[in-house]
Design an enzyme around this catalytic site. Structure first.
Site, PDB file in Angstrom:
ATOM      1  N   SER A 245       0.840  -1.199   0.000  1.00 47.98           N
ATOM      2  CA  SER A 245       0.000   0.000   0.000  1.00 47.98           C
ATOM      3  C   SER A 245       0.868   1.239   0.000  1.00 47.98           C
ATOM      4  CB  SER A 245      -0.897   0.017   1.240  1.00 47.98           C
ATOM      5  OG  SER A 245      -1.591   1.247   1.350  1.00 47.98           O
TER       6      SER A 245
ATOM      7  N   TYR B 194      -2.937  -0.280  10.431  1.00 48.63           N
ATOM      8  CA  TYR B 194      -2.874  -0.660   9.027  1.00 48.63           C
ATOM      9  C   TYR B 194      -1.569  -0.179   8.386  1.00 48.63           C
ATOM     10  CZ  TYR B 194      -4.282  -1.060   4.098  1.00 48.63           C
ATOM     11  OH  TYR B 194      -4.343  -1.376   2.758  1.00 48.63           O
TER      12      TYR B 194
END
Length: 698
Positions: A575, A588
């Site tokens: 990501s 996250y």
């Protein structure tokens, strides 16, 4: 007549609605091709002779419709046929210069074309053309070939059919064989005998009739009689069993353990895909006393050995043998097979023979376990398996009624390296970029994972779909089977946080395709909360799925790839958040950062094994993604002070390219890494985020 060994599929009501003989010939052909006991996929040929109007003269002329080159009668349509002026085809006899000039006749078939949409006429065209019958079926039924391949096949045929089935000794398909078939019919007529068909030595069967239905029934009756005769003679097949198979679960476990090793050996020249079967007919043969005698003899029917090579490799392994050192044990075994194939080529080759092809085996027999086949793609590997089962059936029958005979090696070579076969191979389309490769994608029931799997399948890969959501997984599997065919896809439940689940998934991949070349760690979840709001349970869940999951799946994939010994790719979908520090993202973001660094660490370790590890960093992929479930969208919207509905536009506007990122964009990035263009790249990261300056690598 009732049929026990073949399927009677004719539907009179349906046939009565077909108003022309060409379509009725296609109907008959499809019925015959639907029963694999009658002929294999792509094997055999059917034809019909009709009267049609010559478009140039307006006169009625005889025309023959026949399956075109490379077709399959089970799926035959008009578009797969060749239609030829029959008189012109037969007139070619005047220019035929003999068997030494056989191949030059094939080009002349094109001068006989009646229908300009015709498929290229096959080598079987003169075989049908010189026979005087209206409807003709040329098939490769196991029961008939068993008689054709028996030492006493001619005498058995004469006795069984009381002279109503003729016999023509082995000849390579072509013009000479067509003339021999005609001569066989003429010789019988001179004796006052009306033939119902002709048996081709070591090859197959010709049958016919004056109507499509008459030809169909005649074909079934002849094959049924062959099968009945063989079954009446079978006592102890192949001399009886000298070995007991493992149980079904044990066979599958064993197959999964050794398949990647075998695949590695068979992929020494190009990447191959595997198929495994433990069919009862296979087990009966590979566990028998006669295996050692019959297997090296090779197959008889040309259609068989064109798919399977001249003979299989029998593994010198016991069913329960320790496989920890199996690669070392099998290295000389495979080298001996390759050297044997090279000797076969060198002994039999002609001055104009094509270059030697891949010397690795196609068929590998493991007594007590089953049969493995390896080929350029799954469909070809599966068909090779089916063809060798046909060959087993032929050997079983021939041994029951007499003794089995295979084609002489020179005859087999002349078929395998026939210049016409080579020309057909050269006309085949170039393989797609991922042909011969197998990819396992986690979380591929939907979203990014599904898009990656779809892209890989489009580019020729076999894909193993995996997901923790069984319903979503099955839906995607059905979609992929519909789009890409059953051979291109397998599906397995996978909980990436569970080592046992990962082991089962890779076992499924090994049994389905022989191994894995590409592992995509895509499965994930997202939780958007401030560090104060974050619970320990949420923190652990993120790290379990993202970090531990990547570790578990990668570890299992690496072990399998090292068994294969042909390198591979691991792609980790990380990501933008692995690089960018933003609000409400401690769990996250830090887990993604751990994924990214774990990727670099694996790349550093695995280079010597030619296993590349690379990373794709998406951002804001909203379409069809589970990542937006469970409050993530609300959390991100809250962090940016906007509504959930405004998120897509917000994400696009903050990028340099002002673009919305789709799952297909991530799939394209993954393909770039594994397509072959970046085979010397590892430890890299590719951002697919529309351009986020804060995520630039520095």
């Amino acid at each position: 007549m009732e049929f026990k060994h073949v399927s009677y599929l004719w539907d009179e009501e349906k046939a009565s609605k077909i108003d022309n003989e060409v379509d009725l010939f296609l109907y008959r052909s499809n019925l015959l091709g639907a029963d694999l006991r009658l002929t294999n996929y792509g094997g055999g040929n059917t034809s019909v002779k009709i009267t049609d109007v010559d478009p140039l003269t307006g006169e009625a002329v005889p025309v023959m419709w026949i399956k075109g080159s490379g077709g399959d009668i089970g799926t035959l349509t008009r578009g797969g046929c060749a239609a030829l002026y029959l008189d012109r085809l037969r007139a070619l006899e005047r220019v035929y210069r003999g068997v030494d000039f056989e191949d030059e006749m094939v080009a002349l078939f094109n001068h006989c074309i009646f229908d300009l949409n015709s498929k290229a006429p096959s080598i079987d065209t003169p075989l049908h053309g010189f026979l005087p019958y209206k409807h003709i079926d040329h098939l490769h039924p196991d029961a008939a070939i068993a008689i054709a391949a028996a030492k006493d096949g001619k005498a058995i045929t004469e006795d069984l059919f009381q002279g109503e089935i003729g016999w023509v000794d082995w000849k390579r398909p072509g013009f000479e064989l067509g003339l021999s078939l005609r001569a066989c019919v003429q010789e019988a007529e001179q004796r006052g005998v009306t033939l119902k068909g002709i048996m081709l030595g070591s090859h197959g069967l010709f049958t016919w009739g004056e109507t499509s239905y008459e030809s169909y029934v005649n074909t079934l009756e002849v094959i049924e009689k062959c099968a009945e005769y063989i079954e009446s003679k079978v006592t102890v097949p192949f001399g009886g069993a000298i070995l007991a198979s493992l149980g079904e679960e044990g066979r599958r476990d064993r197959a999964a353990e050794i398949a990647p090793v075998l695949r590695g050996f068979c992929s020494s020249e190009r990447s191959m895909v595997g198929h495994f079967t433990d069919d009862e007919r296979v087990l009966e043969f590979i566990n028998s006393a006669d295996l050692a005698r019959l297997a090296p003899m090779g197959t008889s029917c040309p259609d068989h050995f064109l798919r399977t090579k001249i003979s299989p490799l029998v593994l010198p392994l016991a069913p329960t043998e320790d496989l920890s050192e199996v690669k070392e044990k099998l290295t000389p075994v495979f080298e001996e097979y390759r050297e044997g194939y090279k000797a076969y080529y060198e002994t039999c080759k002609h001055p104009d023979s094509p270059a030697m092809r891949d010397p690795n085996p196609v068929v590998i027999l493991y007594p007590g376990i089953g049969m493995f086949t390896f080929a350029k793609d799954k469909t070809t590997a599966r068909l090779a398996s089916e063809y060798y089962v046909n060959a087993i059936n032929v050997m079983r029958g021939a041994e029951a009624i007499s003794s089995y005979t295979s084609l002489p090696r020179q005859e087999a070579f002349d078929i395998e390296y026939w210049l016409l076969e080579e020309a057909k191979l050269q006309r085949m389309p170039k393989p797609k970029a991922l042909a011969g490769r197998v990819a396992l994608v986690t979380g591929s029931g939907g979203g990014i994972g599904k898009a990656i799997a779809k892209k890989f399948a489009q580019e020729g890969a076999c894909v193993v779909l995996s997901d923790i959501d069984g319903q979503r997984l099955e839906s995607t599997r059905q979609e992929f089977v519909s789009t890409f065919g059953k051979d291109a896809v397998a599906a397995t439940f996978l909980n990436v946080t569970d080592e046992d689940s990962a082991a089962v998934a890779f076992k499924a991949a090994a049994v389905a395709f022989g191994g894995v070349d590409i592992v995509v760690n895509n499965a994930g979840i997202s939780i958007s909360k401030s560090i104060e709001e974050h619970s320990l349970e949420e923190w652990d869940r993120l790290y379990d799925i993202l970090v531990k999951g990547q570790f578990i799946v990668s570890k299992a994939g690496i072990a399998l790839m090292k068994k294969q010994g042909i390198g591979g790719d691991i792609l980790n979908i990380v990501s933008k958040n692995a690089v960018v520090a933003g609000p409400n993202n401690p769990g996250y973001g830090s887990a993604k950062a751990a994924q990214a660094h774990l990727s670099r660490l694996m790349a550093a370790e695995l280079g010597a094994a030619k296993i590349r590890v690379n990373t794709v960093n998406p951002d804001a992929v909203i379409a069809d993604s589970n990542i937006w479930a469970g409050g993530w969208a609300e959390g991100r919207a809250k962090a940016y002070g906007i509504s959930v509905e405004e998120l897509p536009a917000y994400y696009a506007k903050r990028t340099l390219l002002n673009e919305v990122i789709l799952p297909e964009d991530i799939a394209n990035a993954c393909f770039a890494f594994v397509s072959g263009l970046l085979n010397k790249s590892t430890g890299n990261a590719l951002n697919v985020d529309g351009g986020v300056a804060m995520a630039f690598y520095r």
